[in-house]
Each structure stands twice: as C-alpha cells, then as structure tokens.
Design an enzyme around this catalytic site. Structure first.
Site, PDB file in Angstrom:
ATOM      1  N   ALA A 153      93.653-123.195  12.962  1.00 18.18           N
ATOM      2  CA  ALA A 153      94.772-123.606  13.819  1.00 18.18           C
ATOM      3  C   ALA A 153      94.205-124.500  14.914  1.00 18.18           C
ATOM      4  O   ALA A 153      93.000-124.544  15.130  1.00 18.18           O
ATOM      5  CB  ALA A 153      95.418-122.367  14.420  1.00 18.18           C
ATOM      6  N   GLU A 160      94.511-119.739   5.361  1.00 13.82           N
ATOM      7  CA  GLU A 160      95.894-119.278   5.183  1.00 13.82           C
ATOM      8  C   GLU A 160      96.732-120.354   4.490  1.00 13.82           C
ATOM      9  O   GLU A 160      97.586-120.055   3.665  1.00 13.82           O
ATOM     10  CB  GLU A 160      96.507-118.908   6.538  1.00 13.82           C
ATOM     11  CG  GLU A 160      95.884-117.648   7.127  1.00 13.82           C
ATOM     12  CD  GLU A 160      96.480-117.287   8.469  1.00 13.82           C
ATOM     13  OE1 GLU A 160      96.342-118.100   9.405  1.00 13.82           O
ATOM     14  OE2 GLU A 160      97.097-116.220   8.582  1.00 13.82           O
TER      15      GLU A 160
END
Ligand SMILES: NC(=O)c1ccc[n+]([C@@H]2O[C@H](COP(=O)([O-])OP(=O)(O)OC[C@H]3O[C@@H](n4cnc5c(N)ncnc54)[C@H](O)[C@@H]3O)[C@@H](O)[C@H]2O)c1
Length: 697
Positions: free
Chosen positions: A63, A105
């Site tokens: 992220a 992810e």
C-alpha cells in the site's frame, strides 16, 4: 487513463502495467488506473485474458503508506480488488521483484499467479503494527492453508518464488516469455463453468480448520506470544480465526475493522514513524552525495575475534570474498573455527543449506600475512580495543593498502580522528561500528570522523546496504550514539543498586516497558569484564558492578554475573549472594532497600538516555532525533512499537521530561541528569525533538 497504469492490448491479451515509481505502491492513482484499465479490458471483445504486472522489474511493494492517517482517497483497494476478482475474463498476476503487503493481496484477487525466480512474496504489515487489511488474512489461508498462512501473516517475513510454488501460493514459476506463459496458464486452468476461479470460493482449508479449531487456536496463541507488537499480533490472529469461522464477506468486514483499529493505534504509529526514520537514516548525506562509492569486490578484516569473524560472515552472505587476518596461526584457526561452528548451528536449525554454508565458507580466507591487503577495496580493523595498537595497525595498513581503498575501524569507544591521524590518508578512514553478534545484528553506526572524505563515507553507506544493515551516520564522541546513551542508563542502574534496588527489579521494569532484555541481563550477556576493564583504565568506580567482577562473575560466560545461570542455560536466575550484598551495602549507606518504587526506577533508567540523546543532538553528533531512534530500535532491543527514546520523549512531552530531570538532579545531586540545554530551548519554544530539522553533519 492515469499514467500510473498503462494498458496495451494485442494478441488477445490486455497487459496492464503498474508504473508508479519508486516501488509501484498501490496509491490512489494506481487504484484509479487499475479500475479504468479493467473496464476497458472488460468491454474490449478482443481481450480474452488480462495480465497484471509491474514496471521496472517489480510487481507491487505494498500500500502507499503515505496515505495512512490521511482521509481515504477513492477508489478503495477493496473496490478495485472486487473488480478484479469479479472480472469476466481471467486475470493473471505476473510477479517479478516483490509482491508485498497490498501487492500480494492484489495478486491474491487475480485468478492465477506466476512468479519469476528471485521474486519475494509476503505480507509484512505486522512489521508496521498492522495486519493485511485488503483481504490478505482471508484469502491467504484459503489458498495455502491456515498452518502456512498464519506464520506468514504474524511473522511478516517474505518467501521466495520457489517456496511460494511449493506451498501453492503461485500456480507456476515464470520464465521466458511471461505473457505467453500467463495466457497458457489461464487457458489450461480455466474452470469447467468458464468462470475464472477465485480464492474466496475455496473451501477445503476452511473446512479443515473449522473441524479442528483447537489446533488453530493453539498455533495462533504461540505466534502471538512471539510477536513484538502484542496488539497487532492479537488482531492478526483474530482476523485469521475469522477466516475459519465466518463466511468470506463477514471475515473481510472483521479484518477491515481490526485493521482500522490498528491503523489508529499508537503502536502502529510508532512503527510507521520508525519505518520512515530508517529510510531517512539511509539517505546519503549532502557531503557524500556528489561522489560514487568504491565498488567493493574484495574485503579484508584485521582481527579474527568475536567481531572480525561475525563481520566476515556478513561479507560472505553478501557474496564478497574476504580475508581475515590475525596475529598467528592459532588465532586465525580459532577465529575461523568459531565462524564454522556458527554456520553449522544455523544449518542444524534449518536456517541455511549445507551447500550455502560451504559456498560462504569458501569466500572466507584466513591469513597471518598481510599480502591480501593490497588487493582489498575495503579493510576493516577489529583488533583489541587499545588505541596504541589500533594506531600501529593503521600506520601499517597505510603502507600496503591500495590507493582509494576504504580503511574502516570497528572501534566501539576510541577516537576515530586519532586513529585516522595514524595514516597519511585520513580522508579514507571511516568508523564502521558493527554490533555483536555482527552477522545477526542489523545496526551499523557509520562514524563520519573529522577528516573522513566523501568517498569513504559513501562506500561505508553502500557497503552497509550490501551487507543488509541498517546504517546510521554519526560523528565522533565517546561511545558514539548508542553506547553513550546506554552509559547514562548504566550509571543509574549502578546508582539504583547502591540504593538497594535489585537487578531483577531493574530488569522487570525494563521488560514491562517492552525491552527485549533488561540492562542487567544484557550486561551478563555481553560480559561484565569489558566495561570493568574500561572503568579501570579510565579511573572510574562503580562499587556494585566492580564487586561483581571482583568475584569473578563476568556474566553468562562464567555462569554468573548479576544473575546466576544453570549450565547450558541463558535464563537469568536471581542470585541470593548478589542480592544480599546489594541490600546490605544499601543499608550500610543509610538507604532503605525497597524504598524506590517502579515509577522512579523507570524514570531513572529512561530519562538519562533521553537527556544524553539531546546532548548528542546539541553537539551534532547525530543528524536528527529519528536517527537516534533508529539506533535504539535496531541495536539495543528498544521496543519498536514505542518508536525510540526521542520519539517516546516527544509523546510524553518535553516539559514533563524536563521537570522530572530537574527533580532527579536535585534529589540525587547528579549533574548528568540536569536537563540538556536543547530540552530547555525546545520546551521554551513549545517544540519537540521531531520539530528539529536535520543538521548538516
Ligand atoms: N565484542 C563486542 O560486543 C563489540 C561490539 C562492537 C565493537 N567491538 C569492537 O571490535 C573490536 C574487536 O572486538 P572483539 O570483541 O572482536 O575482540 P576479540 O578480543 O574477540 O578479538 C580481537 C582479535 O584481534 C586480534 N589481534 C590483536 N592484535 C592483533 C594484531 N596486531 N594483528 C592482528 N590481529 C590482532 C586478536 O588475536 C583477536 O583475535 C574492538 O575494537 C571492540 O571495541 C566489539
């Protein structure tokens, strides 16, 4: 389309490339770009399969953590991931470089995964006091099983592409034409109903875990116990458990709630602060910015003792041939024997293959002659801690080292300026202060002495990186940054014992704060005789510590120090002999043993460190407060979820720190506790350590 994501369509495939320097983090531009690219692929009938990859040879590093703590920017990762997972055409992740955190992810919502050799895959969120908050805790266990996923999530260590293939995290290892291979994979594995398969629909591992929740709970409890940040570990365990007990969508919601709670926790904030602090510390200082480093092809170490051997192992791990030189054959043999024994232990524990051990040993050569020094690009001195000896060694090195070679000393207390002055090329001399055990400890204090030149400094920094260290550049002073601050704490440890406080109480208070070890147990581990020798040389007295050494109690190596140790054990056991000595001595000095409470013990251990840290900043020995924090978090067992001593002081409030220091100065009559001028200045102007701009050291 946002330039962070590019789409190329041709030959039946839509290749979506994430191009967001430096590490292809999943920032808002990337998320928006992905949505747009997917929509175009969905609508374009010529696209039969989508390939998702990263630009510049790496998938996605995670992220964008700069967004943490900011108002959320749409579209969310969850939204983008749902779009990929529900795509009507197969999406294949092609993983080169790294797929970490949000990057993995993202790969987990793709329908297939390919990874090339050398790629690293993992969920390291726990290291920032977080958990994977975009489905990682729900999808990874469904794909690879709970017993494999749980340690990956709670440990945070990435795995290699071949390990990923072995556990079923990827469908195949990629080589050759990756796009073609991705298309072939999508075709060969297409499910019977024509819909691309989603991890969310996998049930086998969930059913298995549900049948035996007790085993899952026991495994999670064991992992939580090992976690450094308890809160994050417990939350991650809860999220993983939810993957077993809740339907997928509920599990996702649970994961999200736990993630948001961690995101706002002081522990994660401190860990994220340290993450950025480490990156700041690793930056090349302006002084060295305009030169390139020496390309280190060969290294030499003088001194095959504890440190020399450990440093040699660092070079071997980095694939750099190294010669270790000592005075005589026996010393060389002993040094290399320790290195080999260390490797064997690691192999026995499964931490290294035998072949890798042999390859590393082959890179380490022992010698008594100095012949190899002439070809070394860097020479690290690690002989006894004696200034005349080090000066003599550097004088000799000067005569044989090639021009431009970097000459480093591993001294932990001596004046690097004085050592450099023993050569005709002080600009080539730099301090490289490794910590023991050198092959394990991550911290490297790089000592930028008065005359250290840009090239030597730049090379030391580059070498630190190559050797896998976290480097911090500091200036010359007694003990540099870490040990100098520890000395302030050590003085209070001694003083507290003189007042009747027992080693176990001092250590208990330190452990309760989160330190990996208390100062007394740490002293026993390092060996008490070293500081005893230094005290004697400098004419210093520490009645309790001196008495302990006079009894032949040097710590673990003699089976007793502040504590006693059972043979073969490293567990400190309080020793009545030491405790009664401390108590009776305190009484004889008029102290009431037991009168000093935990709060005062804590303050007196912590405040001198902060105060010394402030003086270090004042003197410009450290560039900024966060550099000091990086040193403590990486070399001294400081609990990472508390950020570091200077960060901690800022959280407490410098006014409180100043007032307490003033109070203890008056109470104890100890001038070293007098609030540093910098603390007074900052309090006066309502600022904190974090507000100080980096100085130009
Ligand atoms: N041990 C630690 O925790 C630690 C941590 C950081 C830095 N240091 C520093 O590292 C240096 C080495 O410490 P150590 O713990 O490895 O000591 P050590 O006693 O284990 O090893 C020193 C080695 O130097 C060799 N030596 C002495 N004179 C020599 C000479 N003239 N030529 C070649 N070799 C010679 C000795 O034979 C010995 O093998 C010291 O400066 C020390 O302050 C130590």
């Amino acid at each position: 389309m946002a330039s962070a994501v590019q789409l190329r369509v041709g030959g039946g495939v839509g290749v979506v490339v994430i191009d967001y320097p430096p590490v292809n983090a999943l920032g808002a531009d990337v998320r928006a770009g992905l949505l747009e690219a997917l929509a175009r692929c969905r609508e374009d009938d010529s696209v039969l399969c989508v390939v998702l990859r990263g630009a510049r040879g790496s998938f996605v590093a995670g992220a964008d953590i700069r967004e943490f703590g900011q108002p959320p920017k749409p579209p969310s990762a969850i939204e983008v991931f749902a779009a990929i997972e529900n795509m009507n055409k197969p999406v294949v992740a092609v993983i080169e470089g790294v797929a970490l955190g949000g990057g993995l992810e993202l790969a987990l919502v793709c329908h297939y995964r390919l990874a090339v050799a050398g790629a690293r895959l993992g969920l390291p969120e726990i290291k920032l006091g977080l958990l994977p908050g975009a489905g990682g805790t729900q999808r990874l266990p469904r794909l690879v099983g709970f017993s494999v996923a749980a340690p990956m999530i709670l440990g945070g260590e990435p795995i290699s592409a071949s390990e990923a293939r072995d556990i079923g995290l990827i469908d195949a290892l990629g080589e050759g034409d990756l796009i073609e291979q991705a298309m072939a994979l999508a075709n060969s594995l297409r499910s019977t109903d024509g819909r691309p398969p989603s991890i969310r629909d996998l049930v086998q591992h969930v059913e298995g875990a549900r049948r035996d929740l007790a085993t899952l709970d026991a495994a999670l409890a064991a992992l939580v116990k090992r976690g450094r940040n308890r809160r994050a570990a417990e939350a991650a365990a809860k999220a993983i458990r939810a993957a077993a007990t809740e339907p997928f969508e509920e599990g996702l919601k649970r994961e999200r709630a736990l993630f948001l709670d961690l995101l706002n926790s002081p522990e994660s904030k401190a860990q994220r602060y340290l993450f950025f602090a480490e990156r700041t510390a690793g930056k090349v200082p302006p002084k060295a910015a305009s030169v390139g480093p020496v390309d280190v092809q060969r290294a030499a170490i003088i001194g095959a003792g504890t440190m020399g051997g450990g440093i040699a192992m660092c070079f071997a791990a980095a694939g750099i041939p190294v010669t270790v030189i000592d005075r005589d054959d026996a010393s060389v043999a002993r040094g290399l024997g320790v290195v080999e024994a260390n490797y064997r232990k690691t192999v026995e524990r499964g931490g290294l293959s035998r072949a890798e051990m042999l390859a590393r040993l082959a890179l380490i050569r022992g010698a008594t002659s100095w012949d190899d020094l002439g070809s070394a690009d860097v020479i690290i001195e690690a002989v006894f801690e004696e200034l005349p000896l080090k000066k003599e060694i550097f004088g000799r090195i000067d005569k044989v080292a090639k021009p431009g070679a970097v000459l480093a000393t591993n001294t932990s207390t001596l004046d690097v300026d004085a050592i450099a002055a023993a050569t005709a090329r002080p600009e080539s001399v730099v301090g490289m202060h490794f910590f023991s055990p050198a092959h394990i400890m991550r911290l490297l204090e790089i000592i930028d002495a008065k005359k250290t030149g840009p090239m030597a400094l730049r090379t030391a920094l580059m070498l630190g990186k190559k050797l896998g260290k976290t480097s911090v550049v500091v200036g010359v002073c007694d003990g540099f940054v870490g040990n100098r601050m520890a000395l302030g704490r050590g003085a209070q440890t001694e003083r507290l014992m003189q007042e009747g406080v027992l080693p176990r109480d001092i250590d208990r208070v330190s452990l309760a704060f989160g330190f990996a070890m208390g100062p007394c147990a740490t002293g026993d581990l390092a060996g008490l005789d070293i500081s005893w020798r230094i005290r004697k040389a400098k004419g210093r007295v520490a009645p309790i510590a001196d008495w302990i050494c006079e009894q032949g109690r040097f710590g673990q190596k003699t089976g007793k120090g502040y504590y006693r140790y059972e043979p073969g054990s490293r567990t400190p056991i309080p020793d009545p002999e030491v405790e009664s000595f401390i108590r009776s001595r305190a009484k004889s000095l008029g102290h009431d043993p037991g009168a000093v409470g935990d709060e005062e013990i804590f303050d007196r251990l912590m405040l001198p460190m902060i105060n010394e840290g402030a003086r270090i900043l004042e003197e410009r020995v450290a560039r900024c407060a966060s550099d000091i924090d990086v040193i403590w978090a990486n070399g001294y067992g400081w609990p990472v979820w508390r950020g570091g001593p200077m960060y901690y002081a800022d959280q407490v409030g410098l006014r409180i720190v100043r007032d307490k220091l003033a109070r203890y100065t008056a109470k104890l009559g100890d001038e070293r506790l007098k609030p540093a001028a910098l603390i007074e200045t900052l309090v006066g102007s309502g600022r904190s350590f974090a507000d100080l701009p980096p100085n130009d050291r």
